[in-house]
Design an enzyme around this catalytic site. Structure first.
Site, PDB file in Angstrom:
ATOM      1  N   PRO A   2      -1.705   8.158   0.297  1.00 24.50           N
ATOM      2  CA  PRO A   2      -2.866   8.764  -0.343  1.00 24.50           C
ATOM      3  C   PRO A   2      -2.721  10.211  -0.759  1.00 24.50           C
ATOM      4  O   PRO A   2      -2.010  11.000  -0.144  1.00 24.50           O
ATOM      5  CB  PRO A   2      -3.903   8.698   0.765  1.00 24.50           C
ATOM      6  CG  PRO A   2      -3.104   8.808   2.023  1.00 24.50           C
ATOM      7  CD  PRO A   2      -1.684   8.495   1.715  1.00 24.50           C
ATOM      8  N   GLU A   3      -3.458  10.542  -1.792  1.00 25.40           N
ATOM      9  CA  GLU A   3      -3.712  11.927  -2.148  1.00 25.40           C
ATOM     10  C   GLU A   3      -5.165  12.177  -1.746  1.00 25.40           C
ATOM     11  O   GLU A   3      -5.796  11.311  -1.156  1.00 25.40           O
ATOM     12  CB  GLU A   3      -3.474  12.142  -3.645  1.00 25.40           C
ATOM     13  CG  GLU A   3      -2.048  11.780  -4.052  1.00 25.40           C
ATOM     14  CD  GLU A   3      -1.772  11.943  -5.540  1.00 25.40           C
ATOM     15  OE1 GLU A   3      -2.299  12.885  -6.146  1.00 25.40           O
ATOM     16  OE2 GLU A   3      -1.031  11.114  -6.087  1.00 25.40           O
ATOM     17  N   HIS A  92       4.522  -3.933  11.360  1.00 23.57           N
ATOM     18  CA  HIS A  92       4.194  -2.593  10.857  1.00 23.57           C
ATOM     19  C   HIS A  92       2.890  -2.025  11.399  1.00 23.57           C
ATOM     20  O   HIS A  92       2.452  -0.978  10.954  1.00 23.57           O
ATOM     21  CB  HIS A  92       4.173  -2.554   9.319  1.00 23.57           C
ATOM     22  CG  HIS A  92       5.485  -2.949   8.722  1.00 23.57           C
ATOM     23  ND1 HIS A  92       5.581  -3.803   7.648  1.00 23.57           N
ATOM     24  CD2 HIS A  92       6.736  -2.630   9.061  1.00 23.57           C
ATOM     25  CE1 HIS A  92       6.846  -3.989   7.352  1.00 23.57           C
ATOM     26  NE2 HIS A  92       7.568  -3.287   8.205  1.00 23.57           N
ATOM     27  N   ARG A 111       6.542   2.451   6.287  1.00 22.77           N
ATOM     28  CA  ARG A 111       7.697   3.354   6.351  1.00 22.77           C
ATOM     29  C   ARG A 111       7.692   4.279   7.558  1.00 22.77           C
ATOM     30  O   ARG A 111       8.599   5.093   7.709  1.00 22.77           O
ATOM     31  CB  ARG A 111       7.780   4.153   5.049  1.00 22.77           C
ATOM     32  CG  ARG A 111       8.081   3.247   3.859  1.00 22.77           C
ATOM     33  CD  ARG A 111       8.048   3.990   2.558  1.00 22.77           C
ATOM     34  NE  ARG A 111       9.186   4.863   2.413  1.00 22.77           N
ATOM     35  CZ  ARG A 111       9.370   5.651   1.362  1.00 22.77           C
ATOM     36  NH1 ARG A 111       8.476   5.669   0.397  1.00 22.77           N
ATOM     37  NH2 ARG A 111      10.417   6.412   1.290  1.00 22.77           N
TER      38      ARG A 111
END
Length: 276
Positions: A2-3, A92, A111
């Site tokens: 996200p930004e 994950h 990640r």
DNA sequence: AAGGGTGTTGAAAG
DNA sequence: GCTTTCAACACCCT
């Protein structure tokens, strides 16, 4: 993922579901997510504390508890999901928070870049990463003069400069590409070559683009989707990002893709001429 | 099918 | 200092 607009969307969504819930414990399947603490200490610290409010600064998400604030940064692909306690642990999912009502909050991060940190409530801005952050486009004192004052004599490409969170908080790769398109500025323009008018337009464009994106719930591209499965709609408003070879919405010139500071950079060669 | 790219950022290197 | 490069990690697409 996200930004600023995506984090804001996540903050608002989580707020609806989490405010009032009380932690029992936290399980860390991947402890490296935690900064400056170990899973046992962290779990003991949040146990019994209630989520009073969800906050945000730039791309940082705050879980404001009774005595502490949990600061979470989702980096590239962090997501939160609310699930029943007996839901299977998905691949994950690295952290499982347990609440007194039997629900769990799962932190999912393909990640594993995301970070979590617990600080005393009220001391959020002293946390590493948040100290020294630039103003958000929505801060009262943010504007052209502020940006100009941060520029000094920097020779950096304006694209890299705008991505620097110590200059301005909240812009990431997508929105910087869009802001520069709106300002008709080539991404490699040296900051030193910008004029007063350019800083004013950059400030205005940053506010406009982020406001619109927040209004639309952020941007969902590729396979990314927001926490709790919420998807944004700003992807329909993108002019240049991820549009290599497609016609510019203004002049139909094919959008170009270059690397600036190692990041994929999209712009219209006709509408965004280099300057300086 | 190996390699490059990905909504990020901080540490290391130049 | 200031700027650029790279590493952390997993997956997808050529």
């Amino acid at each position: 993922m996200p930004e600023l607009p995506e984090v804001e969307t996540i903050r608002a969504t989580l707020s609806e579901h989490l405010v009032g819930k009380t932690f029992v414990k936290a399980e860390f399947i991947y402890p490296k997510i935690l900064k400056n603490s170990d899973p046992e200490t962290f779990s003991a610290a949040i146990s019994g504390q209630t989520i009073r409010q969800m906050g945000r600064y730039g791309k940082y998400l705050f879980f404001i508890l009774d005595r502490n604030t949990l600061i979470s940064h989702l980096r590239m692909e962090g997501k939160f999901y609310l699930k029943p306690i007996d839901a299977v642990l998905e691949k994950h999912e690295h952290v499982v928070f347990h609440f007194t009502d039997g629900e769990t909050l799962r932190y999912h991060d393909t990640r594993k870049f995301g970070t979590m940190e617990l600080v005393p409530r009220g001391c959020e801005r002293e946390a590493k990463g948040l100290c020294g952050m630039g103003l958000e486009p929505f801060d009262e004192s943010f504007g052209g003069p502020y940006l100009q004052s941060m520029a000094k004599t920097s020779i950096r490409p304006v694209k890299s400069w705008l991505l620097d969170q110590t200059v301005i908080s909240g812009l990431g790769n997508i929105y910087v590409n869009e802001v520069l398109f709106r300002c008709r500025l080539h991404p490699e323009t040296p900051v030193r070559a910008l004029e007063t008018e350019d800083f004013a337009r950059l400030a205005e464009a940053s506010r406009a683009v982020l406001s619109k994106a927040i209004e639309l719930g952020g941007t969902t591209i590729r396979t990314y989707y927001s926490s709790l499965g919420v998807t944004g709609r700003f992807q329909n408003e993108l002019n240049v990002h991820d549009k290599k070879g497609e016609p510019c919405p203004l002049c139909a010139t094919p959008i170009a893709k270059i690397q600036v500071g190692g990041r994929g950079t999209y712009y219209c060669p006709h509408c965004q001429p280099k300057k300086g």
